[in-house]
Design an enzyme around this catalytic site. Structure first.
Site, PDB file in Angstrom:
ATOM      1  N   ASP A 136      -6.697   4.221  -4.823  1.00 34.13           N
ATOM      2  CA  ASP A 136      -7.198   4.315  -3.396  1.00 34.13           C
ATOM      3  C   ASP A 136      -7.796   5.282  -3.349  1.00 34.13           C
ATOM      4  OD1 ASP A 136      -7.092   3.948  -0.853  1.00 34.13           O
ATOM      5  OD2 ASP A 136      -6.537   1.408  -1.518  1.00 34.13           O
ATOM      6  N   LYS A 167       0.413  -1.248   0.408  1.00 31.20           N
ATOM      7  CA  LYS A 167      -0.168  -0.657  -0.005  1.00 31.20           C
ATOM      8  C   LYS A 167       0.662   1.489   0.144  1.00 31.20           C
ATOM      9  CE  LYS A 167      -4.513   0.319   0.753  1.00 31.20           C
ATOM     10  NZ  LYS A 167      -5.837  -0.814  -0.667  1.00 31.20           N
TER      11      LYS A 167
END
Ligand code: NAD
Length: 427
Positions: free
Chosen positions: A146, A106
């Site tokens: 995201d 991430k």
């Protein structure tokens, strides 16, 4: 992240509990409870007014034992490295649970893109990649969109990577627009994936979606396509819900005879807010925020945001409900899990139910690496196969070990990663 809540500590606690159940050895536990690599760096960006502003960026690679790390890049003013670490860890379990050959990663930048021009955002995206280009790549770590990032951001990032790497490497990043390396079916993937798992859960109860009813929280990307497929397969969706930005509260939209998804989509904005007046004219009842959870239906799909099935709302779930499929990330609190368990409801946990998105991202990367693109039907049929197989493996283990499905999903996911580490000779 609010108050003292630390998502990474929570991710570690969840891991510790499953590691104990699986009897993992100390070395494997130590390896998997922390990210393998993290990069923290500053990104100087020349703003439109000529001044340089320095942003903080992160990329965390939690695990690449099963394949290149995979996970989104978030833009958020309150981003913290612990949030990024937690999300990277959960990506490892998600890709493992659906058995795609990827790990978990991430990234994030502390920034507020809503206050930046397009040109400033482009320079920020390019600046991020110039710092991290050596440590990502189609065979190392593959980012995606995201929170507050989109296909345009991904294209700027891909373009910068290609300049540095000297060639065309569309597989370095996913979530790209169709026509420039994106995959058909990505828009439908998460919502459809939720419904594929629901169909399989019903099948194991000797039931079908045809003749079943569902109530859904949310009406954004996941909820819209979940409702669409559920209805296409012969089911009836009686409620959806959304946040109303004018009133600063959410509402449930109910039609006992079944909602018309295409009509509702035509009166919904890009943030997933349905126009109340138009819905009312079309005969929809407009009820309070939590009404969606109190319906006499077989299936509930919390497809909006986190913390919605709670100690307060879970007791209101009707005895008709047989399945909860978590399209959203983290919609159920641990206290509510106990209530759901005691009611004997099948819980399809988030990192299984909503894994259709990352599975389609994996398909995007496969198509990029082959430089050959599938039709939407091919993508969705491969997605169905992956999601159904993953669901049934978890359901089999839950039945065999007589454990809650969330626990079974964690056990499968963590065991696969642990096994990859072992086979590689790392532990
Ligand atoms: P979205 O922004 O398109 O839609 C969110 C919807 O939730 C909107 O209809 C919004 O009005 C509604 N909403 C927000 N707050 C609400 C509230 N308090 N009560 C009721 N409704 C509320 O988002 P999305 O892409 O559909 O994502 C939904 C969830 O699914 C998120 O948790 C996201 O992290 C997760 N998820 C999404 C994907 C994906 O591919 N889109 C993949 C995996 C997980």
């Amino acid at each position: 992240m609010s108050g003292n809540f630390n998502p990474f500590e929570m991710a570690q606690r969840q891991f510790d509990a499953v590691a104990a159940k699986l009897n993992l050895d100390e070395g494997t536990r130590a390896l998997l409870r922390a990210p393998r690599r993290e990069y923290h760096f500053t990104i100087p960006v020349r703003m439109d007014n000529g001044q340089v502003k320095v942003f903080q960026g992160f990329r965390v690679q939690h695990s690449d034992a099963r394949g290149p790390a995979k996970g989104g890049i978030r833009f958020h003013p309150d981003e913290t490295v612990d949030t990024v670490r937690a999300l990277a860890t959960w990506m490892t379990w998600k890709t493992s649970c659906v058995d795609i050959p990827l790990g978990g990663g991430k990234g994030g930048i502390i920034c507020d893109p809503r206050l930046m021009s397009d040109a400033e955002q482009e320079r920020l995206c390019r600046g991020y990649i110039s710092q991290i280009a050596r440590d990502i790549g189609p065979f190392q770590d593959v980012p995606a969109p995201d929170v507050m990032t989109n296909g345009q951001h991904m294209l700027w990032m891909m373009d910068e990577y290609e300049k540095i790497a000297g060639g065309r490497f569309p597989g370095v990043i996913t979530g790209k627009p169709v026509g420039v390396g994106g995959s058909l079916g990505r828009t439908e993937a998460t919502g459809y994936g939720v419904v594929y798992t629901v169909r399989e859960a019903l099948r194991r109860m000797n039931k079908t979606i045809k003749g079943s009813t569902a109530s859904i929280q949310g009406f954004g990307n996941v909820a819209q396509y979940a409702a669409k497929l559920f209805i296409e397969l012969g089911g009836k969706v009686t409620c959806v819900s959304c946040w109303d930005n004018t009133d600063k509260k959410s509402y449930t939209f109910k039609k006992t005879s079944g909602i018309d998804v295409d009509f509702l989509m035509s009166i919904t904005d890009k943030f997933g807010s349905i126009t109340k007046g138009r819905a009312k004219e079309a005969g929809y009842e407009i009820l309070d925020a939590n009404a969606w959870i109190e319906q006499d239906v077989e299936v509930l799909m919390p497809n909006a945001i986190e913390n919605q099935v709670t100690a307060e709302t879970a007791p209101k779930i009707k005895s008709t409900v047989k399945i909860i499929a978590e399209g959203a990330n983290g919609p159920t609190t641990p206290e509510a899990d106990e209530i759901v368990k005691s009611k004997g409801i099948v819980m399809i946990p988030d990192f299984l139910a909503n894994a259709g998105g990352v599975t389609c991202s994996y398909f995007e990367q496969v198509q990029n690496n082959m430089n050959y693109y599938w039709t939407k039907e091919e993508v969705l049929s491969k997605l169905d196969q992956k999601m159904s197989t993953a669901f049934n493996a978890v359901a089999d283990l839950a039945e065999q070990k007589k454990v809650y499905m969330r626990d079974a999903a964690y056990m499968i996911a963590i065991e696969r990663v642990a096994n990859a580490c072992k086979l590689r000779g790392w532990v």
